[in-house]
Motif scaffolding. Structure first.
Motif, short mmCIF file in Angstrom:
data_model
loop_
_atom_site.label_atom_id
_atom_site.label_comp_id
_atom_site.label_asym_id
_atom_site.label_seq_id
_atom_site.Cartn_x
_atom_site.Cartn_y
_atom_site.Cartn_z
N ALA A 51 0.91 -1.57 0.00
CA ALA A 51 0.18 0.40 0.45
C ALA A 51 0.86 1.13 0.30
O ALA A 51 0.29 2.13 -0.51
N THR A 52 2.19 1.62 0.72
CA THR A 52 3.17 2.56 1.16
C THR A 52 3.24 2.52 -0.75
O THR A 52 3.34 3.63 -1.06
N ARG A 53 3.70 1.64 -1.37
CA ARG A 53 4.30 1.88 -2.25
C ARG A 53 3.36 2.33 -3.23
O ARG A 53 4.12 2.97 -4.70
N MET A 54 2.58 1.40 -3.52
CA MET A 54 1.33 2.27 -4.05
C MET A 54 1.16 3.82 -4.27
O MET A 54 0.39 4.10 -4.89
N TRP A 55 1.07 4.20 -3.46
CA TRP A 55 -0.21 5.48 -3.60
C TRP A 55 2.01 5.94 -3.02
O TRP A 55 1.32 7.79 -3.92
N LEU B 28 6.03 6.93 4.03
CA LEU B 28 7.15 7.99 3.27
C LEU B 28 6.41 8.32 2.22
O LEU B 28 6.10 9.29 1.90
N ALA B 29 4.96 7.56 1.93
CA ALA B 29 4.05 8.94 0.84
C ALA B 29 3.32 9.71 1.15
O ALA B 29 3.48 10.64 0.17
N ASP B 30 3.63 10.27 2.53
CA ASP B 30 3.37 11.46 2.88
C ASP B 30 4.32 12.50 3.15
O ASP B 30 4.43 13.45 2.31
N ILE B 31 5.60 11.82 3.21
CA ILE B 31 6.83 12.65 2.98
C ILE B 31 7.04 13.06 2.80
O ILE B 31 7.53 13.95 1.62
N LEU B 32 7.23 12.11 0.90
CA LEU B 32 7.37 12.51 -0.16
C LEU B 32 6.35 13.81 -0.93
O LEU B 32 7.26 15.16 -1.46
N ILE C 145 -2.64 9.93 3.81
CA ILE C 145 -2.22 9.58 2.08
C ILE C 145 -2.65 7.91 2.07
O ILE C 145 -2.93 7.17 1.19
N ALA C 146 -2.07 7.06 2.36
CA ALA C 146 -2.65 5.50 3.16
C ALA C 146 -3.17 5.44 3.73
O ALA C 146 -3.41 4.09 3.47
N VAL D 48 1.51 9.30 -5.84
CA VAL D 48 1.94 11.11 -6.07
C VAL D 48 3.34 11.54 -6.26
O VAL D 48 3.11 12.45 -7.17
N ASP D 49 4.10 10.68 -6.82
CA ASP D 49 5.35 10.72 -7.18
C ASP D 49 5.37 10.80 -9.24
O ASP D 49 4.72 12.21 -9.33
N LEU D 50 4.23 10.04 -9.21
CA LEU D 50 3.90 9.99 -10.71
C LEU D 50 2.39 11.04 -11.01
O LEU D 50 2.66 12.39 -11.83
#
Length: 204
Positions: free
Chosen positions: A91-95, A161-165, A154-155, A99-101
């Motif tokens: 889930a973290t990697r997906m989000w 990590l998704a929130d931090i990014l 976000i997740a 958000v990156d893309l």
């Protein structure tokens, strides 16, 4: 280990991730404005000429922010910012990828090809005509997040990590002409929650 860092949202992601985990590493500041990252001896450290870059105890280097953060997560699993099991990590990697893309990449290139063009035009291929469209793509991504946020983070229920990014890039965007549209109320509230965390101030 040693962290090569600089100004900018990419290094901030790693610094904020480290702050959340209580990791303190020696740091070498790379002069991004002076293009030190595009010259030797830094290119011997990271041939892509980007920051940040993590030098390991054995002399190997790890570049790319998600790779660095995942490495640090494996070395320092608590508190978990990627996940404690396969489902959480997925889930973290997906989000993080979403958000990156949808936001971070178009926002960054919208800046590089626009306001940042004087600094970047001789360092990489820039498409000034693409800047307005990329900025619009980033705003579309924020609107998509607004419609799809299911929890305080976000997740979902976990700060990751998704929130931090996303925070690192959106905080940067706010000072380079790409602020959050206040109509995105859930995203605005999320941003303020992240901004209130000690790691946000520690990594600024």
């Amino acid at each position: 280990m040693k962290l090569y860092t600089s100004i900018g949202p990419n290094p901030r992601v790693v610094k904020m991730f480290m702050a959340e985990k209580g990791i303190d590493l020696p740091r070498t500041e790379v002069d991004l404005r002076g293009a030190e990252n595009r010259q030797e001896p830094y290119l011997a450290v990271n041939p892509s000429g980007q920051t940040p870059c993590l030098e390991l105890d054995n002399g190997d280097t790890v570049a790319e922010i998600t790779a660095i953060c995942e490495y640090l997560e494996e070395k320092h699993p608590n508190p978990p910012l990627v996940g404690t099991n396969a489902e959480e990590r997925a889930a973290t990697r997906m989000w993080t990828r979403r958000v990156d893309l949808k936001v971070c990449e178009p926002m960054a290139n919208g800046f590089r090809f626009g306001e940042g063009l004087p600094m970047f035009k001789d360092r990489l291929r820039c498409l000034p005509e693409a800047s307005p469209g990329l900025k619009a793509v980033a705003q579309d991504g924020i609107q998509w997040l607004e419609a799809n946020m299911k929890g305080p983070w976000i997740a979902g229920d976990r700060f990751t990590l998704a929130d931090i990014l996303l925070f690192s890039f959106m905080d940067f965007g706010a000072v380079v002409g790409q602020p959050i549209d206040p109509a995105n109320k859930k995203v605005v509230d999320w941003f303020e929650r992240v901004k209130a965390r000690p790691s946000a101030a520690a990594s600024a």
